[in-house]
Design a protein around this motif. Structure first.
Motif, mmCIF file in Angstrom:
data_model
loop_
_atom_site.group_PDB
_atom_site.id
_atom_site.type_symbol
_atom_site.label_atom_id
_atom_site.label_comp_id
_atom_site.label_asym_id
_atom_site.label_seq_id
_atom_site.Cartn_x
_atom_site.Cartn_y
_atom_site.Cartn_z
ATOM 1 N N LEU A 1 -3.465 3.125 8.292
ATOM 2 C CA LEU A 1 -4.074 2.460 7.145
ATOM 3 C C LEU A 1 -5.211 1.558 7.609
ATOM 4 O O LEU A 1 -5.106 0.924 8.665
ATOM 5 N N PRO A 2 -6.278 1.463 6.835
ATOM 6 C CA PRO A 2 -7.395 0.590 7.227
ATOM 7 C C PRO A 2 -7.048 -0.880 7.003
ATOM 8 O O PRO A 2 -6.385 -1.233 6.021
ATOM 9 N N CYS A 3 -7.512 -1.731 7.898
ATOM 10 C CA CYS A 3 -7.303 -3.171 7.751
ATOM 11 C C CYS A 3 -8.425 -3.719 6.876
ATOM 12 O O CYS A 3 -9.419 -4.273 7.372
ATOM 13 N N ILE A 4 -8.282 -3.549 5.576
ATOM 14 C CA ILE A 4 -9.302 -3.976 4.630
ATOM 15 C C ILE A 4 -9.183 -5.477 4.378
ATOM 16 O O ILE A 4 -8.215 -6.120 4.789
ATOM 17 N N THR A 5 -10.162 -6.047 3.688
ATOM 18 C CA THR A 5 -10.175 -7.483 3.433
ATOM 19 C C THR A 5 -9.219 -7.837 2.295
ATOM 20 O O THR A 5 -8.714 -6.960 1.586
ATOM 21 N N GLY B 1 -4.851 2.263 -4.051
ATOM 22 C CA GLY B 1 -3.747 3.189 -3.844
ATOM 23 C C GLY B 1 -3.118 3.135 -2.471
ATOM 24 O O GLY B 1 -3.076 2.098 -1.813
ATOM 25 N N ARG B 2 -2.638 4.285 -2.021
ATOM 26 C CA ARG B 2 -1.857 4.398 -0.795
ATOM 27 C C ARG B 2 -2.556 3.782 0.415
ATOM 28 O O ARG B 2 -1.931 3.102 1.228
ATOM 29 N N LEU B 3 -3.854 4.005 0.553
ATOM 30 C CA LEU B 3 -4.573 3.542 1.732
ATOM 31 C C LEU B 3 -4.775 2.024 1.740
ATOM 32 O O LEU B 3 -5.206 1.462 2.742
ATOM 33 N N ALA B 4 -4.454 1.357 0.638
ATOM 34 C CA ALA B 4 -4.562 -0.100 0.563
ATOM 35 C C ALA B 4 -3.226 -0.783 0.821
ATOM 36 O O ALA B 4 -3.040 -1.953 0.477
ATOM 37 N N GLY B 5 -2.313 -0.080 1.465
ATOM 38 C CA GLY B 5 -0.958 -0.591 1.655
ATOM 39 C C GLY B 5 -0.887 -1.910 2.403
ATOM 40 O O GLY B 5 -0.006 -2.735 2.131
ATOM 41 N N LEU B 6 -1.784 -2.155 3.347
ATOM 42 C CA LEU B 6 -1.714 -3.385 4.143
ATOM 43 C C LEU B 6 -2.088 -4.614 3.326
ATOM 44 O O LEU B 6 -1.826 -5.740 3.771
ATOM 45 N N GLN B 7 -2.664 -4.417 2.154
ATOM 46 C CA GLN B 7 -2.936 -5.539 1.260
ATOM 47 C C GLN B 7 -1.994 -5.565 0.064
ATOM 48 O O GLN B 7 -1.629 -6.634 -0.420
ATOM 49 N N LEU B 8 -1.574 -4.391 -0.411
ATOM 50 C CA LEU B 8 -0.768 -4.316 -1.629
ATOM 51 C C LEU B 8 0.728 -4.271 -1.369
ATOM 52 O O LEU B 8 1.517 -4.585 -2.256
ATOM 53 N N GLY B 9 1.136 -3.859 -0.166
ATOM 54 C CA GLY B 9 2.560 -3.798 0.133
ATOM 55 C C GLY B 9 3.141 -2.415 -0.054
ATOM 56 O O GLY B 9 2.422 -1.431 -0.294
ATOM 57 N N PRO B 10 4.476 -2.302 0.028
ATOM 58 C CA PRO B 10 5.131 -0.986 -0.051
ATOM 59 C C PRO B 10 4.900 -0.254 -1.354
ATOM 60 O O PRO B 10 5.027 0.967 -1.405
ATOM 61 N N GLY B 11 4.571 -0.974 -2.427
ATOM 62 C CA GLY B 11 4.357 -0.324 -3.716
ATOM 63 C C GLY B 11 2.966 0.237 -3.904
ATOM 64 O O GLY B 11 2.654 0.750 -4.984
ATOM 65 N N ALA B 12 2.124 0.202 -2.863
ATOM 66 C CA ALA B 12 0.737 0.658 -2.989
ATOM 67 C C ALA B 12 0.615 2.097 -3.493
ATOM 68 O O ALA B 12 -0.262 2.385 -4.311
ATOM 69 N N PRO B 13 1.444 3.055 -3.032
ATOM 70 C CA PRO B 13 1.277 4.436 -3.514
ATOM 71 C C PRO B 13 1.781 4.652 -4.933
ATOM 72 O O PRO B 13 1.558 5.720 -5.505
ATOM 73 N N ASN B 14 2.451 3.660 -5.509
ATOM 74 C CA ASN B 14 3.067 3.819 -6.819
ATOM 75 C C ASN B 14 2.192 3.226 -7.927
ATOM 76 O O ASN B 14 1.154 2.630 -7.671
ATOM 77 N N LEU B 15 2.656 3.363 -9.170
ATOM 78 C CA LEU B 15 1.882 2.889 -10.309
ATOM 79 C C LEU B 15 1.674 1.383 -10.280
ATOM 80 O O LEU B 15 0.628 0.882 -10.695
ATOM 81 N N ILE B 16 2.660 0.628 -9.788
ATOM 82 C CA ILE B 16 2.497 -0.819 -9.737
ATOM 83 C C ILE B 16 1.398 -1.188 -8.754
ATOM 84 O O ILE B 16 0.635 -2.133 -8.973
#
Length: 539
Positions: free
Chosen positions: A455-459, A474-489
């Protein structure tokens, strides 16, 4: 910068925002940019303050530079004015095309997500309200085992006296029971269609084009001070000031298992299924010949495919899982699915390092899992002999027979012997490695960023870098959004953060300092610092 009108230099049209992907994440971003009063992620108090901010457009101080800037009116897509928005999608020129196609192909009746997982920016309970407003409550199915499992004080004391360990799993009381239902597939599709109509998002803004390359640089004859994006697709070239990457991960790939080229017709990744079962297998079913298929995967998709294959006449299905079967209502643990802020999400955001966040994501998702209702469905098929579930088992070797068009498959468990297999399906999900995405090769070369777990280390603003307005959803933003990044939340929360950043970029304008009284009023209404201090100064 011009924000409300599109810019044309010669024959070049420069869009304000270009969204790559017309799925849930892309729709969430477009809807959020269209909404004057986003309420889905705010309490009533926060919503009141947000309304004041939008109405009075106070100056905002940049926490890095200290520069005071004044917001313009929030860009909106409503009516004839608004952002010049372009959406590119590799599947079709419709919102949610790939999503709807996969749900129809897999014959999925209900979503896995609860009612408060949706992409409506206007209401926190937007999907639930839409359901009751249209009298479609009969299309909801309760998620059993989530609500009403809390222990009474008497039960807790009884457990303590008996020496049993106290329960540590999260509990949800009866007040939230309405939220723990899942909507039917047609209901969710109707709700998304309602958002498209509400924000007028279907006016020729989606192009059916596959993005091949994204570059960020100066464009000759456009500007010598501002870089813009040049997005190359399989059908042409587009330019934009801001790009939002809202894709679901890497293209699906069959695991590297020395697949013989001649056997390509006998193997399919779940995301590439167009017909289930394939015509060759369906012909054998119609001829009343025995058919056997293998499905590899431990997630919900593998269970859905196994059930669908059996319902459509396949004689027997072998479901192979490299690990043990995990059963839980959601992709992540219940402690991550609270309707409001929760301890786990706070701990994620305050982690000391990106590596710690990645570990939390892995632990929270913990591989593929199936829901309790599908566990019952699989058990029923096992009891009838139509399904064989093999856990901790992998394919050791396979050979394709071009004459009979079947596979000879041997497994890691030597005690299991399979008959000739007509087809192999891989329900192994998609990879999350942004460096392998073809459309990001130029960005990785020209503007490299660190990675963790693919995953990219985005700001914190969801941007690729502070100097590159490429936003990741979405999924690739997981390091900012957490485990729910690939889901609707994750789609909704990510859209909120991205929209704020976009509005800051497109609405930036120099302004003078405010008077002290206006500053105190602003601090009070927006919750900056201590509200008591602001009241004391006003007095």
């Amino acid at each position: 910068m011009h924000t409300m009108d599109q810019e044309k230099i010669g024959d070049i049209r420069v869009h304000d925002v270009l969204i790559v992907g017309a799925g849930p994440c892309g729709l969430a971003v477009a809807a959020r940019l269209s909404e004057h009063m986003p309420a889905a992620n705010f309490s009533d108090d926060e919503h009141q303050r947000y309304y004041w901010i939008q109405k009075h457009r106070p100056s905002i101080k940049n926490y890095k530079t200290g520069r005071e800037t004044r917001r313009k009116s929030t860009p909106t897509l409503r009516g004839d004015s608004g952002l010049d928005l372009l959406v590119l999608d590799a599947t079709d020129n419709r919102w949610m095309a790939r999503w709807n196609t996969l749900f129809k192909t897999f014959d999925i009746s209900h979503l896995r997500s609860p009612m408060f997982f949706h992409v409506d920016p206007a209401e926190r309970d937007g999907l639930l309200a839409y359901t009751y407003r249209n009298d479609r409550g009969n299309e909801l199915t309760e998620i059993r085992g989530c609500v009403g499992k809390e222990l009474s004080k008497h039960q807790r004391k009884k457990r303590e006296r008996s020496g049993r360990q106290p329960r540590t799993e999260p509990t949800i009381d009866e007040r939230d029971r309405n939220d723990y239902f899942v909507p039917s597939t047609p209901l969710f599709a109707s709700h998304c269609g309602c958002l498209v109509d509400r924000y007028d998002l279907d006016r020729n803004m989606i192009c059916h084009e596959k993005v091949e390359d994204i570059r960020f640089d100066y464009l000759e004859n456009f500007s010598e001070v501002d870089k813009i994006f040049t997005v190359r697709t399989d059908k042409g070239v587009h330019h934009a000031k801001i790009v939002v990457l809202a894709v679901g991960g890497n293209p699906p790939q069959i695991p590297d298992m020395h697949m013989p080229p001649e056997g390509a017709e006998g193997v399919t990744h779940a995301m590439h299924i167009k017909e289930m079962p394939p015509p060759r297998v369906r012909a054998k079913i119609n001829a009343r010949l025995p058919t056997n298929i293998v499905i590899v995967g431990g997630g919900l998709t593998s269970a859905q495919l196994a059930d669908l294959a059996i319902r459509r006449g396949v004689t027997k299905v072998w479901l192979l899982m490299r690990g043990s079967l995990k059963v839980k209502p959601f992709d992540v643990g219940l402690e991550w699915v609270g309707k409001f802020r929760n301890f786990e999400q706070a701990a994620f955001w305050t982690a000391d390092s990106i590596e710690e966040r990645w570990e939390k994501i892995k632990n929270a998702r913990n591989g593929g899992s199936i829901t309790p209702p599908y566990k019952k469905i699989l058990d029923r098929h096992i009891s009838t002999g139509r399904l064989c579930l093999l856990q901790n088992t992998t394919i050791k070797e396979k050979q394709w027979d071009p004459i009979s068009k079947t596979w000879t498959v041997s497994l890691s468990d030597d005690s299991q012997t399979l008959p000739r297999i007509d087809h192999i399906y891989f329900a192994t999900g998609v990879q999350s490695n942004f460096e392998c995405l073809p459309c990001l090769r130029s960005m990785c070369s020209d503007y490299p960023v660190e990675s963790c777990g693919g995953l990219p280390c985005i700001t914190e603003n969801m941007a690729w870098r502070d100097d590159v307005p490429l936003f990741i959803a979405g999924r690739l933003a997981g390091l900012q959004l957490g485990p729910g990044a690939p889901n609707l939340i994750g789609a909704r929360i990510g859209a909120e953060r991205i929209a704020w950043s976009i509005q800051d970029i497109l609405g930036e304008k120099e302004s003078g300092n405010e008077t002290d009284s206006k500053k105190r009023e602003f601090d009070y209404l927006t919750g900056r610092g201590s509200r008591f201090d602001a009241l004391a100064e006003a007095a």
